[in-house]
Design an enzyme around this catalytic site. Sequence first.
Site, PDB file in Angstrom:
ATOM      1  N   ASP A   1       0.738  -1.232  -0.161  1.00 39.85           N
ATOM      2  CA  ASP A   1      -0.168   0.017   0.010  1.00 39.85           C
ATOM      3  C   ASP A   1       0.771   1.086  -0.189  1.00 39.85           C
ATOM      4  O   ASP A   1       1.647   1.351   0.839  1.00 39.85           O
ATOM      5  CB  ASP A   1      -0.910  -0.072   1.195  1.00 39.85           C
ATOM      6  CG  ASP A   1      -2.037   0.962   1.211  1.00 39.85           C
ATOM      7  OD1 ASP A   1      -2.925   0.928   0.496  1.00 39.85           O
ATOM      8  OD2 ASP A   1      -1.946   1.873   2.123  1.00 39.85           O
TER       9      ASP A   1
ATOM     10  N   GLU B   1       1.729  -0.601  -5.179  1.00 35.92           N
ATOM     11  CA  GLU B   1       0.434   0.517  -5.331  1.00 35.92           C
ATOM     12  C   GLU B   1       1.296   1.988  -5.638  1.00 35.92           C
ATOM     13  O   GLU B   1       0.921   2.823  -4.905  1.00 35.92           O
ATOM     14  CB  GLU B   1      -0.497   0.605  -4.315  1.00 35.92           C
ATOM     15  CG  GLU B   1      -1.711   1.381  -4.761  1.00 35.92           C
ATOM     16  CD  GLU B   1      -2.458   1.999  -3.542  1.00 35.92           C
ATOM     17  OE1 GLU B   1      -1.698   2.052  -2.200  1.00 35.92           O
ATOM     18  OE2 GLU B   1      -3.507   2.473  -3.855  1.00 35.92           O
TER      19      GLU B   1
HETATM   20  C1  NOJ Z   1      -4.816   2.903  -0.426  1.00 40.50           C
HETATM   21  C2  NOJ Z   1      -5.725   1.991  -0.536  1.00 40.50           C
HETATM   22  O1  NOJ Z   1      -6.236   1.209  -1.590  1.00 40.50           O
HETATM   23  C3  NOJ Z   1      -6.850   2.782   0.111  1.00 40.50           C
HETATM   24  O2  NOJ Z   1      -7.975   2.167   0.259  1.00 40.50           O
HETATM   25  C4  NOJ Z   1      -6.483   3.459   1.325  1.00 40.50           C
HETATM   26  O3  NOJ Z   1      -7.511   4.059   1.806  1.00 40.50           O
HETATM   27  C5  NOJ Z   1      -5.529   4.146   1.288  1.00 40.50           C
HETATM   28  N1  NOJ Z   1      -4.132   3.284   0.650  1.00 40.50           N
HETATM   29  C6  NOJ Z   1      -4.840   4.366   2.664  1.00 40.50           C
HETATM   30  O4  NOJ Z   1      -3.980   3.490   3.145  1.00 40.50           O
END
Ligand code: NOJ
Length: 563
Positions: free
Chosen positions: A221, A283
């Site tokens: 993440d 991500e």
């Molecule tokens: C990306 C995640 O996909 C999302 O759902 C989340 O709110 C944020 N990162 C913070 O962790």
Amino acid sequence: MKLDISNAPHHLARLGEEWWRSAVIYQVYPRSFADSNGDGMGDLPGITSRLASLAALGIDAIWLSPFMRSPQKDAGYDVSDYMDVDPLFGTLADFDDMVARAHELGLRVLVDLVPNHTSSAHKWFEAALAAPEGSAERAFYHFKDGKGENGDLPPNNWLSLFGGPAWTRTTNPDGTAGQWYCHLFDSSQPDLNWENPKVQEAFEDILRFWLDRGADGFRVDQPHAMGKAEGLPDHPDLARAGAGFIEGEASPPMWFQESVHPIFRKWRAILDSYPGDRAMCGEAYVLPLSFMALWVRSDEFHQTFNFRFLNSEWQAQTLFNTINESFEAFDSVGAPSTWVLNNHDVLRHASRFGGLKVKPTDSDGVGPNDPQPDRELGLRRARGATLFMLGLPGSSYIYQGEELGLPEHTTLADEYRQDPTFFRTNGARVGRDGCRVPLPWESGVGAANGFNTTGKAWLPQPEIYAGYSRDQQEGVEGSTLELYKHALRTRRELGLGEGSFEWSPQFLGENVLGYRNNHILIVHNFGHEPINLPEGKILASSLHGMKDGHPLVADQTVWLQLS
Ligand code: NOJ
């Protein structure tokens, strides 16, 4: 208009044998997948019980959004214990059972790792709050004195991605106002200080913990947020002090700092030290893709999500540019491109393409007072888009429910909303709940269509979901589920994931894109005029009932074996 292919890349077959180079990875959103105990919240035993249907879908791996201990302020992306399962979802033993069953079915399992921030309920943060300024405990996070005479102004101008400032002031044990801490997301998600070697060591242990339990890797993440510029300086442009950055500009102080790369190299080495080709997908929201390529060099991430593709308008010229940019960037470092149209943060593509807004970048969601999407149009385009995507070589991501053609829940009442975005913007942005609604499995079973048997659901399904239930589509010719199954089976049989790519000059224009993967021609019609196809055998079509020799109609994709 003709699209210029003089500089377009010609992607050759994949560069290695590793599974992640061509895998189709299915995102499971645990709270909404399947609920075994009827409490309204999906859980790990629920996932285990339904894994066979995912294997039958024809995917290679699953990625599970976070199921670790968490106060659930951001649906689990606020972790309070990285080495335990939240009781909402089960136990560590349930995790082990789930992995064992997945492996038995030939599916790999990727675990979501959230390293940029912890929950404010994590013991590290609690210790930091209790410790004095300048202590080792506080050095786990970004604590700073405020500006202004009494320190009552935030230390810099950064904004939270969920709205409001990226800083919250603490209260000292004696009740006086204290330092501020940084949170690029909700105030319940304090950002960790990745300059601190103790934070780095702690995460290496966390990685090993899940790898030891059999995880095949991680989805990571917000890795681009982990590093912060030294001294946490103001963002030079207040308008963009939140999420925004101008592509190609020098790194903004909270995004894609160089300092993070050695960390990923260490992680890669840890994964490589385990047997069985473990992999991690970042991500990493880094654009242009030539910058993102630096994140998938051979000793860093195996993959990153291709957000350029996810955010592309469904329009020939834009997509043409996106695909060229993707192959150019990822091929330059020998990494596979990923392709993705959905996840738990954006409007579902069956709604996005329904004439609403074609650009889903903002995760704002659609509420009952907004214009509503055209469901039929949206689904027809979504099916076309998926078939176009699944023909591309590389690795593809599918988000749970898209194989059912599920639309977004666009009429969810405000009383049910849980996304912090909604609360931090006083409802101005309804947020992401609409794409996170529990899945319908068997139409009419309980009030939640087989999500469980009690009918309880943490977010209510809209009535129309009954018609999208899996049992209504299983074995039904022309259903979206059967389209996905057929496409995935055919993709595998023909080796399209590990195949090649070149544009087909005959099918490039304002309203059409065609490419060849090995000997298969894949064409999509973006316009309204039917397009004649060359002779050949139709292997897959996004519209049911397509016969050899038929022209390609609006929003349709076909895979054609040329004669
Ligand atoms: C990306 C995640 O996909 C999302 O759902 C989340 O709110 C944020 N990162 C913070 O962790």
